[in-house]
Design a protein around this motif. Structure first.
Motif, mmCIF file in Angstrom:
data_model
loop_
_atom_site.group_PDB
_atom_site.id
_atom_site.type_symbol
_atom_site.label_atom_id
_atom_site.label_comp_id
_atom_site.label_asym_id
_atom_site.label_seq_id
_atom_site.Cartn_x
_atom_site.Cartn_y
_atom_site.Cartn_z
ATOM 1 N N VAL A 30 0.863 -1.183 0.000
ATOM 2 C CA VAL A 30 0.000 0.000 0.000
ATOM 3 C C VAL A 30 0.899 1.233 0.000
ATOM 4 O O VAL A 30 2.014 1.189 0.503
ATOM 5 N N ASP A 31 0.397 2.315 -0.569
ATOM 6 C CA ASP A 31 1.185 3.549 -0.578
ATOM 7 C C ASP A 31 0.610 4.538 0.439
ATOM 8 O O ASP A 31 0.389 5.702 0.148
ATOM 9 N N HIS A 32 0.311 4.021 1.634
ATOM 10 C CA HIS A 32 -0.131 4.912 2.718
ATOM 11 C C HIS A 32 0.415 4.363 4.022
ATOM 12 O O HIS A 32 0.945 3.257 4.079
ATOM 13 N N GLY A 33 0.273 5.147 5.079
ATOM 14 C CA GLY A 33 0.846 4.764 6.372
ATOM 15 C C GLY A 33 -0.119 3.977 7.238
ATOM 16 O O GLY A 33 -1.154 3.477 6.773
ATOM 17 N N THR A 34 0.224 3.892 8.536
ATOM 18 C CA THR A 34 -0.554 3.073 9.465
ATOM 19 C C THR A 34 -1.866 3.738 9.878
ATOM 20 O O THR A 34 -2.716 3.084 10.476
ATOM 21 N N ALA A 35 -2.018 5.033 9.563
ATOM 22 C CA ALA A 35 -3.274 5.761 9.839
ATOM 23 C C ALA A 35 -3.751 5.539 11.278
ATOM 24 O O ALA A 35 -4.900 5.160 11.520
ATOM 25 N N PHE A 36 -2.857 5.781 12.238
ATOM 26 C CA PHE A 36 -3.183 5.576 13.661
ATOM 27 C C PHE A 36 -4.437 6.336 14.095
ATOM 28 O O PHE A 36 -5.154 5.904 14.989
ATOM 29 N N ASP A 37 -4.694 7.487 13.439
ATOM 30 C CA ASP A 37 -5.849 8.309 13.854
ATOM 31 C C ASP A 37 -7.189 7.613 13.613
ATOM 32 O O ASP A 37 -8.168 7.899 14.296
ATOM 33 N N ILE A 38 -7.230 6.673 12.641
ATOM 34 C CA ILE A 38 -8.509 5.996 12.372
ATOM 35 C C ILE A 38 -8.446 4.493 12.658
ATOM 36 O O ILE A 38 -9.431 3.777 12.427
ATOM 37 N N ALA A 39 -7.315 4.002 13.138
ATOM 38 C CA ALA A 39 -7.177 2.554 13.381
ATOM 39 C C ALA A 39 -8.227 2.075 14.376
ATOM 40 O O ALA A 39 -8.516 2.743 15.368
ATOM 41 N N GLY A 40 -8.811 0.911 14.082
ATOM 42 C CA GLY A 40 -9.806 0.317 14.984
ATOM 43 C C GLY A 40 -11.215 0.786 14.746
ATOM 44 O O GLY A 40 -12.157 0.307 15.389
ATOM 45 N N LYS A 41 -11.401 1.720 13.804
ATOM 46 C CA LYS A 41 -12.747 2.271 13.577
ATOM 47 C C LYS A 41 -13.464 1.605 12.401
ATOM 48 O O LYS A 41 -14.630 1.888 12.138
ATOM 49 N N GLY A 42 -12.727 0.774 11.648
ATOM 50 C CA GLY A 42 -13.363 0.066 10.529
ATOM 51 C C GLY A 42 -13.596 0.909 9.296
ATOM 52 O O GLY A 42 -14.275 0.476 8.365
ATOM 53 N N ILE A 43 -13.026 2.136 9.279
ATOM 54 C CA ILE A 43 -13.303 3.031 8.140
ATOM 55 C C ILE A 43 -12.128 3.142 7.167
ATOM 56 O O ILE A 43 -12.232 3.802 6.146
ATOM 57 N N ALA A 44 -11.003 2.469 7.464
ATOM 58 C CA ALA A 44 -9.843 2.548 6.570
ATOM 59 C C ALA A 44 -10.183 1.937 5.219
ATOM 60 O O ALA A 44 -10.895 0.939 5.133
ATOM 61 N N ASP A 45 -9.678 2.558 4.156
ATOM 62 C CA ASP A 45 -9.982 2.139 2.784
ATOM 63 C C ASP A 45 -9.026 1.027 2.358
ATOM 64 O O ASP A 45 -7.815 1.182 2.450
ATOM 65 N N GLU A 46 -9.579 -0.072 1.878
ATOM 66 C CA GLU A 46 -8.754 -1.220 1.478
ATOM 67 C C GLU A 46 -8.359 -1.196 0.005
ATOM 68 O O GLU A 46 -7.682 -2.112 -0.490
ATOM 69 N N LEU A 47 -8.747 -0.135 -0.744
ATOM 70 C CA LEU A 47 -8.514 -0.133 -2.196
ATOM 71 C C LEU A 47 -7.034 -0.193 -2.551
ATOM 72 O O LEU A 47 -6.648 -0.871 -3.503
ATOM 73 N N SER A 48 -6.181 0.520 -1.800
ATOM 74 C CA SER A 48 -4.748 0.498 -2.106
ATOM 75 C C SER A 48 -4.179 -0.904 -1.887
ATOM 76 O O SER A 48 -3.353 -1.380 -2.661
ATOM 77 N N LEU A 49 -4.640 -1.598 -0.842
ATOM 78 C CA LEU A 49 -4.165 -2.966 -0.595
ATOM 79 C C LEU A 49 -4.619 -3.897 -1.727
ATOM 80 O O LEU A 49 -3.843 -4.732 -2.216
ATOM 81 N N LYS A 50 -5.863 -3.741 -2.159
ATOM 82 C CA LYS A 50 -6.353 -4.595 -3.251
ATOM 83 C C LYS A 50 -5.578 -4.325 -4.541
ATOM 84 O O LYS A 50 -5.229 -5.235 -5.286
#
Length: 334
Positions: free
Chosen positions: A299-319
């Motif tokens: 993925v070309d993004h970081g760990t996004a600690f500010d939203i971790a655990g909220k279920g709102i992180a976008d999985e498109l970059s991983l896919k």
């Protein structure tokens, strides 16, 4: 029914970040299983916790090696290193999570060396946590190069219509200019050419950025860096029959590449290459380490600690990272 698919090992990254969530979201998509044989290298209990958060009710099955996996949709198979506490807080720097992220990668390389996987796809790690965990590297790329004893490597970013490969990455701008030399520029041109040939391009069209504004404009800007550091490398590659041009002004080159004039851009330093890719959208960018003995996408993004655990992180970059890993990895009969 046997099929030709690559086995892709997905490393979980930092367990306190969005890695477990985006993995469980991506593996909800049956198309991923149609195209490859995916499994996770990480902590099974973190995947179970993330599954509840993102509403993926797939069974998380612990395995000790991909040899034991069936790669069935609806089952997320995990080589479980069991390194993290069950109550690891989301969004906080943790030495344990930093060390674990390193260990997942280390196991992935071991599996690659044993010929058990065809590609590695990495969820994000946190550099500060990595350092606290005792592993002093600037990031994934440098860890992978060290673990595979690779000297000539580069970071390639790929987005729709734009591929960029870097001569330097994680160094300050003054150090970057010092580090650029004809040998390194030539190496990166060659890595770009060889990678695209392997990916099925007949004759890759490569364009090389200048270091200074307007590529120095014949000495008007800078101190002759283009003439000294870039032009000899381009000429050497051209003599070998590589279809490469440059140095060209970076301010127009990325536009021309997106338009279709070139297949890949050789950028001189981090922000020169990263900026244009990020403008195209964070969810579509993929980070590929070029020159390793195994394909590695991320993925070309970081760990996004500010939203971790909220279920709102976008999985498109991983896919997209999994998709590009599939495209570049060798296939095997499964």
């Amino acid at each position: 029914m046997s099929m030709n698919k690559p086995i892709i090992g997905i490393t979980m990254g930092d367990g306190a970040g969005v890695g477990p969530e985006i993995i469980m979201k991506a593996l909800k998509d049956e198309k991923v299983y149609d195209a490859c044989a995916p499994f996770v290298i990480g902590d099974a209990k973190m995947l179970e916790r993330a599954g509840k958060i993102v509403n993926n009710h797939a069974q998380v099955k612990r395995i000790s090696s991909p040899d034991q996996a069936t790669f069935e949709y609806g089952i997320v198979e995990c080589v479980d290193l069991d390194l993290l506490p069950e109550d690891l807080p989301f969004g906080q720097i943790s030495a344990k999570a930093g060390n674990a992220a390193f260990r997942y990668l280390e196991r992935a390389i071991k599996l690659a060396n044993e010929g058990k996987i065809d590609g590695i796809c990495t969820a994000p790690l946190n550099k500060e946590a990595l350092h606290k965990g005792g592993h002093i590297y600037p990031g994934h790329t440098e860890i992978l190069a060290t673990l595979t004893n690779t000297e000539d490597f580069s970071m390639m970013l790929s987005a729709p219509n734009l591929k960029v490969i870097h001569v330097t990455t994680h160094v300050g701008i003054i150090d970057a200019v010092k580090k650029i030399n004809p040998s390194r520029v030539y190496t990166v041109i060659k890595l770009a050419h060889d990678t695209l040939i392997k990916a099925g391009y007949k004759e890759p069209r490569i364009a090389v950025c200048g270091i200074n504004p307007h590529a120095g404009e014949n000495g008007l800007f800078g101190y002759g860096e283009e003439e000294e550091k870039v032009i000899p490398a381009v000429e050497k590659a051209q003599k070998e029959g590589i279809h490469v041009v440059g140095p060209l002004p970076a301010d127009t080159l990325f536009f021309r590449t997106v338009r279709g004039d070139f297949d890949i851009v050789v950028a001189m330093y981090h922000d020169q290459g990263h900026g244009p890719v990020k403008v195209l959208g964070l969810e579509s960018g993929v980070n590929i380490t070029v020159g390793l003995p195994i394909i590695r996408t991320s993925v070309d993004h970081g760990t996004a600690f500010d939203i971790a655990g909220k279920g709102i992180a976008d999985e498109l970059s991983l896919k997209e990272a999994i998709r590009q890993g599939i495209e570049l990895a060798p296939k095997r009969t499964i």
